[in-house]
Design a protein around this motif. Structure first.
Motif, mmCIF file in Angstrom:
data_model
loop_
_atom_site.group_PDB
_atom_site.id
_atom_site.type_symbol
_atom_site.label_atom_id
_atom_site.label_comp_id
_atom_site.label_asym_id
_atom_site.label_seq_id
_atom_site.Cartn_x
_atom_site.Cartn_y
_atom_site.Cartn_z
ATOM 1 N N LYS A 121 0.817 -1.218 0.000
ATOM 2 C CA LYS A 121 0.000 0.000 0.000
ATOM 3 C C LYS A 121 0.849 1.265 0.000
ATOM 4 O O LYS A 121 0.323 2.368 0.145
ATOM 5 C CB LYS A 121 -0.918 -0.010 1.220
ATOM 6 C CG LYS A 121 -2.047 -1.022 1.097
ATOM 7 C CD LYS A 121 -2.945 -0.980 2.323
ATOM 8 C CE LYS A 121 -4.066 -1.988 2.206
ATOM 9 N NZ LYS A 121 -4.771 -2.158 3.484
ATOM 10 N N THR A 122 2.153 1.122 -0.127
ATOM 11 C CA THR A 122 2.995 2.317 -0.072
ATOM 12 C C THR A 122 2.791 3.168 -1.320
ATOM 13 O O THR A 122 2.575 2.658 -2.413
ATOM 14 C CB THR A 122 4.486 1.966 0.046
ATOM 15 O OG1 THR A 122 4.855 1.174 -1.086
ATOM 16 C CG2 THR A 122 4.780 1.206 1.314
ATOM 17 N N LEU A 123 2.875 4.464 -1.128
ATOM 18 C CA LEU A 123 2.707 5.389 -2.253
ATOM 19 C C LEU A 123 4.066 5.908 -2.699
ATOM 20 O O LEU A 123 4.368 5.976 -3.888
ATOM 21 C CB LEU A 123 1.803 6.540 -1.818
ATOM 22 C CG LEU A 123 1.479 7.612 -2.849
ATOM 23 C CD1 LEU A 123 0.797 7.014 -4.072
ATOM 24 C CD2 LEU A 123 0.582 8.672 -2.230
ATOM 25 N N LEU A 124 4.890 6.289 -1.735
ATOM 26 C CA LEU A 124 6.209 6.826 -2.049
ATOM 27 C C LEU A 124 7.238 5.711 -2.155
ATOM 28 O O LEU A 124 7.126 4.684 -1.476
ATOM 29 C CB LEU A 124 6.666 7.791 -0.947
ATOM 30 C CG LEU A 124 5.880 9.086 -0.777
ATOM 31 C CD1 LEU A 124 6.371 9.825 0.464
ATOM 32 C CD2 LEU A 124 6.025 9.961 -2.012
ATOM 33 N N ARG A 125 8.243 5.948 -2.985
ATOM 34 C CA ARG A 125 9.397 5.055 -3.009
ATOM 35 C C ARG A 125 10.214 5.279 -1.745
ATOM 36 O O ARG A 125 10.028 6.275 -1.046
ATOM 37 C CB ARG A 125 10.275 5.379 -4.233
ATOM 38 C CG ARG A 125 9.646 4.969 -5.541
ATOM 39 C CD ARG A 125 10.386 5.500 -6.737
ATOM 40 N NE ARG A 125 9.712 5.030 -7.937
ATOM 41 C CZ ARG A 125 10.006 3.879 -8.560
ATOM 42 N NH1 ARG A 125 11.013 3.126 -8.135
ATOM 43 N NH2 ARG A 125 9.327 3.493 -9.610
ATOM 44 N N GLU A 129 6.388 0.954 7.141
ATOM 45 C CA GLU A 129 5.545 0.221 6.204
ATOM 46 C C GLU A 129 6.299 -0.201 4.943
ATOM 47 O O GLU A 129 6.151 -1.324 4.462
ATOM 48 C CB GLU A 129 4.370 1.122 5.813
ATOM 49 C CG GLU A 129 3.089 0.378 5.529
ATOM 50 C CD GLU A 129 2.012 1.322 5.020
ATOM 51 O OE1 GLU A 129 1.261 0.911 4.121
ATOM 52 O OE2 GLU A 129 1.936 2.458 5.513
#
Lengths: 304, 251
Positions: free
Chosen positions: B46-50, B72
């Protein structure tokens, strides 16, 4: 071949995809991954009358399906942009540059518009909704009569199409949009970020050094779609829609809600070449629904 | 044009509890990589950023990086198994600037030891590695193979030198000359090393870490404070760093 060209306030965009100010620097960084000519245009990093150092770090925090940021308008100032950066952009790239400005006073906004009117920027986007600076635009952006007065004053000094960037941190965004239109705005862009906060439960301190910041990313998209829809029905000036676009489907959704141009932002942090996927998806959508001209879908949501 | 690569995980090792060592097939990245640069990794889930993770080592066709499971993103990354593909941008940023023939001191702390492994291989180098305790000592063999002058230190004295790596380095510098100090580690270590270097008038380079967005200099979120003024008061860790001249940064 599907027609993707858009006429926005008299400016020709080769496709409806632009970028959101603050996510795209001055274009050079992302040009290393995808040529800037792939976009309809881009909105450059927010400018102020004089240079600003911005807020201390941490300036970013990830939240569920979103990010909080609090950069605080770090930028070299409008004159450096007008004198050095814009001419270089004009020489290097064939694309529309949208200059984004933030001021502390009506006079500052007017001066910046005047300075940028003598450059090759295609459009001036007036940020009246930055949540991250103390005396920043947010104070302007939440009061309809102030928005009308400010827009009217700036318009007098502005020889370019003037787009007012609206804050979602208001009770009724259509009131603000109508005020911008009454003041003479040529277009509106929305939404800016939603004011948010994240706390580290171990240290009991906010993650961001500035405590609060602006929320963007997929988490805000339904709010943005709703507001674009409401504003589309409230004003007659064209809309630049943005907020959590991660795909071509999202761009289509914004356009159905009423946006004429749609900006990518946070999504590019994960995928610097997002524009390529987005364009491919839009073309596939158009051929699937036999849409010849992308303009035909703007505002075409059919309400229940 | 720069690209985003899909890299196959070819080796996965748990170095100590919650610290993983990954080797990925990445010929395009390894060809360009320099010591001290980083990778910007899409951890999935569910991560958005690298997540920015320093390069530990690289060679013909492969890149190696190690990370500690903290939040996360790293939790998600730790779920990858050999054969899985990992979405990686890199190499990014500026690494350590070395000069041939110099007599160097390399100091790393905790997971900050990974980016300095390549520096340990250089001649005339003394290496000081600090860990909290014996259980958290990682890559000792790699460093000892790279360099014959490695001091492992533990804060609680449970292994090697009893005390902070900074103390061990300080003792060494009283007896030995150094042309430069390279450091990567937690903020207190960076601060102390910067102070020692300035006090002893030794040039020093620090590898910094900050919460990051785009990784390519556009979003201006991962900044560090510098001695500059105006807009230059803050510089992007991703493109101006992650390695900085210690004199340039304010910690």
């Amino acid at each position: 071949m599907a027609k993707l060209e858009i006429d926005y306030c008299g400016v020709k965009f080769r496709n409806p995809i632009v970028t959101a100010s603050g996510t795209f620097g001055f274009g050079y960084e992302y040009n290393e991954y995808v040529p800037l000519e792939e976009y309809g245009g881009f909105s450059a990093k927010g400018l102020t009358r004089t240079e600003r150092a911005g807020n201390p770090a941490p300036r970013i925090a990830e939240t569920p399906s979103g990010i909080l940021n609090s950069v605080g308008l770090q930028n070299p100032g409008v004159e450096v942009f007008a004198k050095y950066i814009m001419p270089e952009l004009k020489n290097s790239f064939d694309t529309n540059v949208i200059a984004n400005i933030s001021g502390n006073t009506i006079e500052e906004y007017a001066e910046m518009a005047e300075i940028l009117s003598d450059t090759d920027v295609a459009i001036i986007e007036m940020n009246i909704s930055c949540p991250n600076v103390k005396h920043g635009g947010l104070a302007f952006g939440t009061n309809a009569s102030v928005v009308e007065e400010l827009t009217g004053e700036v318009k007098k000094h502005c020889k370019k199409p003037l787009v007012v960037k609206l804050s979602p941190n208001v009770t009724d965004i259509t009131e603000i949009a109508k005020a911008a239109e009454a003041g003479g705005a040529d277009g509106v862009s929305l939404i800016n970020t939603l004011l948010g906060m994240k706390i580290d439960i171990n240290t009991r301190r906010p993650i961001l050094a500035n405590n609060m910041g602006g929320l963007s990313g997929p988490a805000v998209k339904p709010v943005a779609i709703r507001m674009v829809h409401q504003v589309y029905n409230a004003v007659n000036i064209p809309i630049i829609g943005m907020g959590g676009v991660m795909s071509g489907a999202d761009v289509i959704e914004f356009m159905l809600a009423g946006a004429k141009l749609v900006a990518l932002g946070t999504g590019m942090f994960r995928k610097p070449d997002l524009i390529l996927d987005v364009k491919r998806d839009i073309e596939a959508y158009m051929s699937r629904f036999k849409i010849e001209d992308i303009n035909d879908i703007i505002g075409q949501v059919q309400l229940n | 044009m720069k690209k985003i690569y899909s890299c196959e995980l070819i080796m996965k090792t748990e170095l100590c509890r919650g610290v993983y060592d990954y080797v990925v097939k990445a010929p395009e990245i390894s060809e360009l990589a320099e010591i001290g640069q980083f990778l910007h990794i899409n951890c999935g889930g569910k991560t958005l950023l690298r997540r920015p993770i320093s390069i530990c080592d690289f060679g013909e066709g492969f890149v190696r990086f190690a990370f500690q499971v903290k939040g996360e993103g790293t939790t998600e990354l730790a779920k990858r198994e050999v054969g899985d593909m990992i979405d990686i941008m890199g190499p990014l940023g500026h690494g350590f600037k070395t000069t041939e023939g110099e007599k160097a001191v390399v100091i790393g702390g905790g997971i900050g030891v990974f980016p300095v492994l390549g520096l340990a291989r250089r001649k005339n180098t003394a290496v000081f590695l600090g860990f909290r305790n014996k259980d958290m000592v990682v890559m000792e063999d790699d460093f000892k193979e790279a360099c014959d002058n490695v001091t492992i230190c533990t804060d609680d004295g449970s292994y090697g030198y009893d005390g902070f790596a900074i103390a061990a380095m300080g003792e060494y510098l009283l007896e030995n000359k150094a042309d430069i100090i390279y450091c990567c580690g937690p903020k207190p270590m960076l601060k102390a090393v910067k102070q020692i270097a300035e006090h002893m008038n030794i040039p020093c380079q620090l590898s910094l870490e900050e919460r990051m967005g785009c990784g390519i200099g556009a979003c201006l979120t991962c900044v560090c404070k510098t001695t500059g003024t105006g807009m230059a008061e803050h510089k992007q860790v991703c493109t101006c760093g992650p390695v900085f001249d210690a004199k340039e940064v304010v910690l």
